[in-house]
Write a protein that holds these residues in place. Structure first.
Motif, PDB file in Angstrom:
ATOM      1  N   GLN A 146       0.839  -1.203   0.000  1.00 11.31           N
ATOM      2  CA  GLN A 146       0.000   0.000   0.000  1.00 11.31           C
ATOM      3  C   GLN A 146       0.868   1.245   0.000  1.00 11.31           C
ATOM      4  OE1 GLN A 146      -3.697   0.356   2.423  1.00 11.31           O
ATOM      5  NE2 GLN A 146      -2.661   2.042   3.459  1.00 11.31           N
ATOM      6  N   PHE A 147       0.351   2.317  -0.607  1.00  5.53           N
ATOM      7  CA  PHE A 147       1.039   3.596  -0.507  1.00  5.53           C
ATOM      8  C   PHE A 147       0.110   4.656   0.062  1.00  5.53           C
ATOM      9  CE2 PHE A 147      -0.702   4.364  -4.845  1.00  5.53           C
ATOM     10  CZ  PHE A 147      -1.212   5.650  -4.670  1.00  5.53           C
ATOM     11  N   THR A 148       0.711   5.678   0.674  1.00  2.86           N
ATOM     12  CA  THR A 148      -0.016   6.820   1.221  1.00  2.86           C
ATOM     13  C   THR A 148       0.709   8.079   0.783  1.00  2.86           C
ATOM     14  OG1 THR A 148      -0.692   5.546   3.169  1.00  2.86           O
ATOM     15  CG2 THR A 148      -0.852   7.940   3.324  1.00  2.86           C
ATOM     16  N   ALA A 149      -0.038   9.038   0.217  1.00  2.00           N
ATOM     17  CA  ALA A 149       0.563  10.278  -0.278  1.00  2.00           C
ATOM     18  C   ALA A 149      -0.302  11.466   0.109  1.00  2.00           C
ATOM     19  CB  ALA A 149       0.736  10.225  -1.788  1.00  2.00           C
ATOM     20  N   THR A 150       0.347  12.588   0.412  1.00  2.00           N
ATOM     21  CA  THR A 150      -0.349  13.818   0.759  1.00  2.00           C
ATOM     22  C   THR A 150      -0.296  14.787  -0.416  1.00  2.00           C
ATOM     23  OG1 THR A 150       0.253  13.552   3.093  1.00  2.00           O
ATOM     24  CG2 THR A 150      -0.455  15.740   2.387  1.00  2.00           C
ATOM     25  N   VAL A 151      -1.439  15.341  -0.785  1.00  2.00           N
ATOM     26  CA  VAL A 151      -1.506  16.264  -1.921  1.00  2.00           C
ATOM     27  C   VAL A 151      -0.875  17.597  -1.528  1.00  2.00           C
ATOM     28  CG1 VAL A 151      -3.040  17.508  -3.500  1.00  2.00           C
ATOM     29  CG2 VAL A 151      -3.585  15.157  -2.796  1.00  2.00           C
ATOM     30  N   THR A 152       0.070  18.073  -2.333  1.00  2.00           N
ATOM     31  CA  THR A 152       0.769  19.329  -2.059  1.00  2.00           C
ATOM     32  C   THR A 152       0.398  20.441  -3.036  1.00  2.00           C
ATOM     33  OG1 THR A 152       2.651  18.582  -3.401  1.00  2.00           O
ATOM     34  CG2 THR A 152       2.745  18.142  -1.021  1.00  2.00           C
ATOM     35  N   ASP A 153      -0.162  20.064  -4.197  1.00  2.00           N
ATOM     36  CA  ASP A 153      -0.549  21.071  -5.191  1.00  2.00           C
ATOM     37  C   ASP A 153      -1.573  20.433  -6.119  1.00  2.00           C
ATOM     38  OD1 ASP A 153      -0.580  23.459  -6.604  1.00  2.00           O
ATOM     39  OD2 ASP A 153       1.104  22.900  -7.887  1.00  2.00           O
ATOM     40  N   ASN A 154      -2.635  21.164  -6.450  1.00  2.00           N
ATOM     41  CA  ASN A 154      -3.675  20.637  -7.327  1.00  2.00           C
ATOM     42  C   ASN A 154      -4.210  21.765  -8.208  1.00  2.00           C
ATOM     43  OD1 ASN A 154      -5.437  18.835  -8.506  1.00  2.00           O
ATOM     44  ND2 ASN A 154      -6.954  18.937  -6.866  1.00  2.00           N
ATOM     45  N   PRO A 155      -3.434  22.154  -9.229  1.00  2.00           N
ATOM     46  CA  PRO A 155      -3.813  23.280 -10.085  1.00  2.00           C
ATOM     47  C   PRO A 155      -4.931  22.905 -11.051  1.00  2.00           C
ATOM     48  CG  PRO A 155      -1.869  22.247 -10.948  1.00  2.00           C
ATOM     49  CD  PRO A 155      -2.169  21.531  -9.656  1.00  2.00           C
ATOM     50  N   ALA A 156      -5.371  23.888 -11.801  1.00  2.00           N
ATOM     51  CA  ALA A 156      -6.410  23.665 -12.803  1.00  2.00           C
ATOM     52  C   ALA A 156      -5.893  22.753 -13.908  1.00  2.00           C
ATOM     53  CB  ALA A 156      -6.874  24.992 -13.384  1.00  2.00           C
ATOM     54  N   ALA A 157      -6.784  21.914 -14.423  1.00  2.00           N
ATOM     55  CA  ALA A 157      -6.448  21.046 -15.547  1.00  2.00           C
ATOM     56  C   ALA A 157      -6.606  21.810 -16.869  1.00  2.00           C
ATOM     57  CB  ALA A 157      -7.358  19.833 -15.535  1.00  2.00           C
ATOM     58  N   PRO A 158      -5.804  21.474 -17.870  1.00  2.00           N
ATOM     59  CA  PRO A 158      -4.715  20.497 -17.812  1.00  2.00           C
ATOM     60  C   PRO A 158      -3.513  21.058 -17.066  1.00  2.00           C
ATOM     61  CG  PRO A 158      -4.769  21.543 -19.960  1.00  2.00           C
ATOM     62  CD  PRO A 158      -5.978  22.052 -19.228  1.00  2.00           C
ATOM     63  N   GLY A 159      -2.859  20.200 -16.319  1.00  2.00           N
ATOM     64  CA  GLY A 159      -1.717  20.639 -15.529  1.00  2.00           C
ATOM     65  C   GLY A 159      -1.096  19.459 -14.823  1.00  2.00           C
ATOM     66  N   THR A 160      -0.329  19.751 -13.780  1.00  2.00           N
ATOM     67  CA  THR A 160       0.378  18.715 -13.037  1.00  2.00           C
ATOM     68  C   THR A 160       0.161  18.913 -11.543  1.00  2.00           C
ATOM     69  OG1 THR A 160       2.079  18.571 -14.759  1.00  2.00           O
ATOM     70  CG2 THR A 160       2.617  17.632 -12.614  1.00  2.00           C
ATOM     71  N   ALA A 161      -0.428  17.920 -10.905  1.00  2.00           N
ATOM     72  CA  ALA A 161      -0.641  17.957  -9.464  1.00  2.00           C
ATOM     73  C   ALA A 161       0.598  17.421  -8.756  1.00  2.00           C
ATOM     74  CB  ALA A 161      -1.864  17.126  -9.075  1.00  2.00           C
ATOM     75  N   GLY A 162       0.803  17.858  -7.503  1.00  2.00           N
ATOM     76  CA  GLY A 162       1.948  17.408  -6.725  1.00  2.00           C
ATOM     77  C   GLY A 162       1.514  16.658  -5.481  1.00  2.00           C
ATOM     78  N   GLU A 163       2.308  15.663  -5.106  1.00  8.18           N
ATOM     79  CA  GLU A 163       2.047  14.879  -3.902  1.00  8.18           C
ATOM     80  C   GLU A 163       3.363  14.579  -3.201  1.00  8.18           C
ATOM     81  OE1 GLU A 163       0.066  11.331  -5.118  1.00  8.18           O
ATOM     82  OE2 GLU A 163      -1.526  12.387  -6.196  1.00  8.18           O
ATOM     83  N   SER A 164       3.259  14.279  -1.911  1.00  7.11           N
ATOM     84  CA  SER A 164       4.406  13.814  -1.140  1.00  7.11           C
ATOM     85  C   SER A 164       4.121  12.382  -0.703  1.00  7.11           C
ATOM     86  CB  SER A 164       4.629  14.706   0.092  1.00  7.11           C
ATOM     87  OG  SER A 164       5.677  14.199   0.890  1.00  7.11           O
TER      88      SER A 164
END
Length: 217
Positions: free
Chosen positions: A76-94
């Motif tokens: 299993q993996f667990t990640a925290t969202v760090t950035d979620n810009p408008a699409a189309p784009g690139t979201a970030g997670e840790s």
């Protein structure tokens, strides 16, 4: 005087009308939503989790096309969202946790009797999710993606350490999955029973946020 008064009235009326004529601003759909495509935004700070897809295994094989190595049925993996810009784009997670249940792991390598543990080191890893579905996992600056595998062998317990500069996967809205295929790791330490290269393959699904399915836009 009368001309100036009429101009003043016209300008004043036009200025008052401008805000009323403007359309209401629309809220842009972010890269990550929950519940459906174009659904509720996934908030920065939300924690995403995903187990192995039902009926699949996570494998670390000695070659990209072979079947010799280690196989696990629970991860299993667990990640925290760090950035979620408008699409189309690139979201970030840790990526803060990536675990393997050693009790679910087996090995078919000659001389290996079992798997004591598999530990993902150097966490957290930076993770990006692009609108086209590309998922990229990278270590912190100056670090590496590293996995330590401890095995029981005919010669006693051994430790194999594998590293990779990055990992690339693919996200799919069909089953809310993230799939990694034959991602290459190189052995940096360990006995001759540790294969020289490890190729990691796994499918994690479904990716959820507080129990709601996560979609990529």
């Amino acid at each position: 005087m009368r001309t100036r008064t009429l101009l003043t009235l016209i300008c004043t009326a036009a200025a008052c009308a401008l805000p009323l004529a403007g359309p209401a601003s629309a809220v842009d759909t972010p890269v990550l939503t929950k519940g459906s495509v174009g659904g509720a935004p996934v908030a920065v700070g939300d924690v995403l989790t995903a187990p192995l897809a039902s009926g699949t295994t996570a494998t670390l094989y000695s070659s990209a096309t072979g079947t010799s190595g280690i196989s696990c049925t629970s991860s299993q993996f667990t990640a925290t969202v760090t950035d979620n810009p408008a699409a189309p784009g690139t979201a970030g997670e840790s990526l803060g946790a990536h675990t393997f249940d050693s009790a679910s792991c087996t090995s078919n390598v000659l001389g290996v009797l079992g798997v004591n543990s598999i530990t993902v080191d150097n966490l957290p890893y930076g993770t990006t999710v692009n609108s086209d579905g590309t998922v990229t996992v990278t270590p912190a600056s100056g670090s590496t993606i590293r996995t330590t595998v401890k095995l029981r062998t005919l010669l006693g317990a051994i430790t194999c350490v594998y590293q990779a500069p990055s990992l690339t996967g693919t996200a799919s809205n069909d089953d809310n999955s993230i799939n990694f295929t034959a991602q290459q790791f190189t052995k940096t330490s360990g006995s001759s029973l540790c294969f020289a290269n490890g190729y990691f393959t796994a499918k994690y699904a479904p990716v959820t946020d507080g129990g709601e399915l996560v979609f990529v836009n």
